[in-house]
Write an enzyme that holds these catalytic residues in place. Structure first.
Site, short mmCIF file in Angstrom:
data_model
loop_
_atom_site.label_atom_id
_atom_site.label_comp_id
_atom_site.label_asym_id
_atom_site.label_seq_id
_atom_site.Cartn_x
_atom_site.Cartn_y
_atom_site.Cartn_z
N LYS A 62 0.84 -1.19 0.00
CA LYS A 62 0.00 0.00 0.00
C LYS A 62 0.88 1.24 0.00
O LYS A 62 1.49 1.59 1.01
CB LYS A 62 -0.93 0.06 1.21
CG LYS A 62 -1.99 1.18 1.07
CD LYS A 62 -2.35 1.82 2.38
CE LYS A 62 -1.35 2.82 2.88
NZ LYS A 62 -1.31 4.09 2.08
N GLU B 209 10.37 1.84 10.31
CA GLU B 209 11.26 2.99 10.15
C GLU B 209 10.38 4.21 10.37
O GLU B 209 9.59 4.59 9.52
CB GLU B 209 11.87 2.98 8.75
CG GLU B 209 13.13 3.84 8.64
CD GLU B 209 12.81 5.27 8.27
OE1 GLU B 209 12.78 6.12 9.21
OE2 GLU B 209 12.59 5.55 7.10
N CYS C 33 12.99 11.87 7.13
CA CYS C 33 13.16 11.45 8.53
C CYS C 33 14.59 11.65 8.99
O CYS C 33 14.84 11.74 10.19
CB CYS C 33 12.73 10.00 8.70
SG CYS C 33 13.56 8.86 7.57
N GLU D 220 9.03 16.66 14.96
CA GLU D 220 9.66 16.49 13.66
C GLU D 220 9.11 17.55 12.71
O GLU D 220 7.92 17.56 12.40
CB GLU D 220 9.39 15.09 13.12
CG GLU D 220 10.19 14.75 11.89
CD GLU D 220 10.04 13.29 11.48
OE1 GLU D 220 10.95 12.77 10.82
OE2 GLU D 220 9.01 12.67 11.82
#
Length: 484
Positions: free
Chosen positions: A181, A257, A291, A388
């Site tokens: 997906k 991750e 990231c 983040e």
């Protein structure tokens, strides 16, 4: 838009058991260019029935695919590597159109992603084992590695080609079938990749793709099916925790991750020019939507002013615009919500005493653009120090001692990557050991490499992708005792 990108040539359906098809409900969702708000395509919006068909196809194919030879799997991956490289311009144009990154950077992603195909084509033929004898000499101990089974793969939008390849390639190399997906924001690149695997000769049912605007309707049935044995996810920590709960309920192998909040440390003896060069890469790769992006810049007080001025000058010189246009260095953010988040974080920091060295503005016109921004004297209670950012904003905070720098760097729930700049080898290795991260960049702003194990600690995830370790995420160890 790049002339090498023709929307009419794209697959926009689901790919199940070797067949392109519409969603069972015939529903679709739109894919938008974040630089222009132009609708690029209507893509099949899969649901429960499609998800069940896909996982069933993968389950049926698993036994046969697991017995395929290492050379067969290696050759498929090598052909896919050649096809990706041959289609660089087209793939890069698709990435730029649906994700926004500048075309030159998109081509870099294609080259980077292709290397995982070459790497795992080689690793497919190197799956080994072990053999020894029990201490009493009565038993031979044979250790083999076997495919873990059908895998659920879920990828994000920020590196739509590489994130797919980084999961699909080792799964193919190990002999696993897959249900995949991709992000609803960037499905076109993933569908183009699936087409390449089909051209490369991947058998029907091995790779099945369901695009959807509602991930839960697809991923949850896959994980509760009893067919899937592993889940590999790249994305936010919040979603990763949801998937880990589902994995626990079904005792599934998991690779995660997740988010990052990377510290970038400039020590008193650092080469400032070198540090600024590294900062530009660590911060501005993919417009900061990575990231691995450096979020928190901890600079020794003796260098903070010089570093800030030089860094801000470089950031201010970057050309912001539509990634498909020549000369563009910074494209748009992926969507309105992402830009709103960046603006809110900057406003909070300024309200708490931070100063703007450059940027902190929204350009006029269409597109989700935000100017490259450097803030200095950012207080530790600013939200962007614990969030983040995922945008082109660098937050500089001065420090006075090495112990303070280590404490500040580790004062976060995340631990993906950290960057350290120093001219002293002993100091570099001491910081590498002290930082609570899975990866460290010493005097470099780039750590990603297909040969290296990519992954983090703490709430940045579980497992590793890439390197010779990456294929083990898709293999189970089996022990056979043989009487002598």
């Amino acid at each position: 838009m790049s002339p090498s990108f023709d929307p009419t040539t794209l697959h926009t359906g689901l790919f199940i058991d070797g067949v392109w098809r519409k969603a069972a409900s015939a529903a679709t969702f739109t894919v938008e260019n974040p630089a222009t708000h132009e609708v690029i395509a209507e893509v099949a919006d899969g649901g429960l029935d499609d998800a069940l068909d896909a996982i069933a196809a993968a389950g049926r194919a698993q036994a046969t695919w697991a017995t395929s030879t290492p050379r067969e799997r290696a050759d498929i991956l090598r052909r896919a590597f050649d096809l990706v490289n041959a289609n660089t311009d087209r793939l890069a144009a698709i990435i730029t159109a649906e994700m926004g990154k500048p075309l030159a950077e998109a081509k870099g992603e294609v080259a980077y992603g292709a290397e995982f195909l070459r790497w795992f084509s080689e690793e497919a033929t190197r799956i080994g084992g072990d053999h020894t004898t029990s201490v009493d000499g009565k038993t031979r101990i044979l250790i083999t590695k076997e495919p873990v089974g059908t895998c659920v793969l879920v990828t994000p939008w920020n590196f739509p080609l590489t994130m797919g390849i980084r999961k699909i390639a080792p799964a193919i190399a190990a002999g696993c079938t897959m249900v995949f997906k991709p992000s609803e924001l960037t499905p076109l690149t993933s569908l183009a990749l699936v087409d390449i695997f089909q051209q490369a000769g991947l058998p029907d049912g091995v790779l099945n793709v369901v695009t959807t605007s509602n991930a839960a309707d697809v991923v949850e049935p896959w994980m509760s099916s009893g067919i899937a044995r592993k889940v590999s996810f790249t994305g936010s920590t919040a979603v990763g925790k949801i998937l880990l709960r589902h994995a626990a309920e079904n005792v599934m192998r998991s690779s995660m991750e997740l988010g990052g909040n990377a510290p970038f440390i400039v020590l008193a003896d650092a080469d400032v020019e070198r540090a600024v060069d590294g900062a530009m890469i660590a911060k501005m790769r993919n417009m900061g939507e990575a990231c691995t992006a450096a979020n928190r810049f901890f600079v020794h007080r003796s260098l903070a002013e010089e570093f800030g001025e030089k860094f801000a000058k470089r950031m201010a010189e970057l050309q912001v615009g539509n990634g498909a246009l020549e000369g563009t260095e910074v494209g748009p953010l992926i969507e309105q919500a992402g830009r709103d988040k960046v603006e809110e974080l900057v406003a909070d920091a300024l309200a708490k005493g931070a100063r703007v060295l450059t940027g902190a503005t929204r350009p006029q016109g269409p597109g989700y653009f935000y100017t490259p921004t450097v803030l200095t004297d950012v207080p530790l209670d600013a939200k962007l120090m614990t969030t983040e950012i995922f945008g082109p904003v660098a937050a500089i905070t001065p420090f006075d001692s090495e112990d303070e720098a280590v404490h500040l760097a580790n004062d976060t729930d995340w631990g993906l990557v950290g960057y350290v700049f120093t001219e002293n080898v002993d100091t570099a290795m001491r910081f590498s050991s002290a930082l609570e991260v899975g990866m460290v960049g010493l005097n470099t702003g780039l750590v990603s490499n297909p040969v290296a194990p990519f992954g983090g600690v703490k709430q940045s995830g579980l497992g590793r992708e890439g390197s010779k370790i990456g294929i083990d995420e898709y293999l189970e160890y089996k022990y056979t005792a043989m009487a002598r």
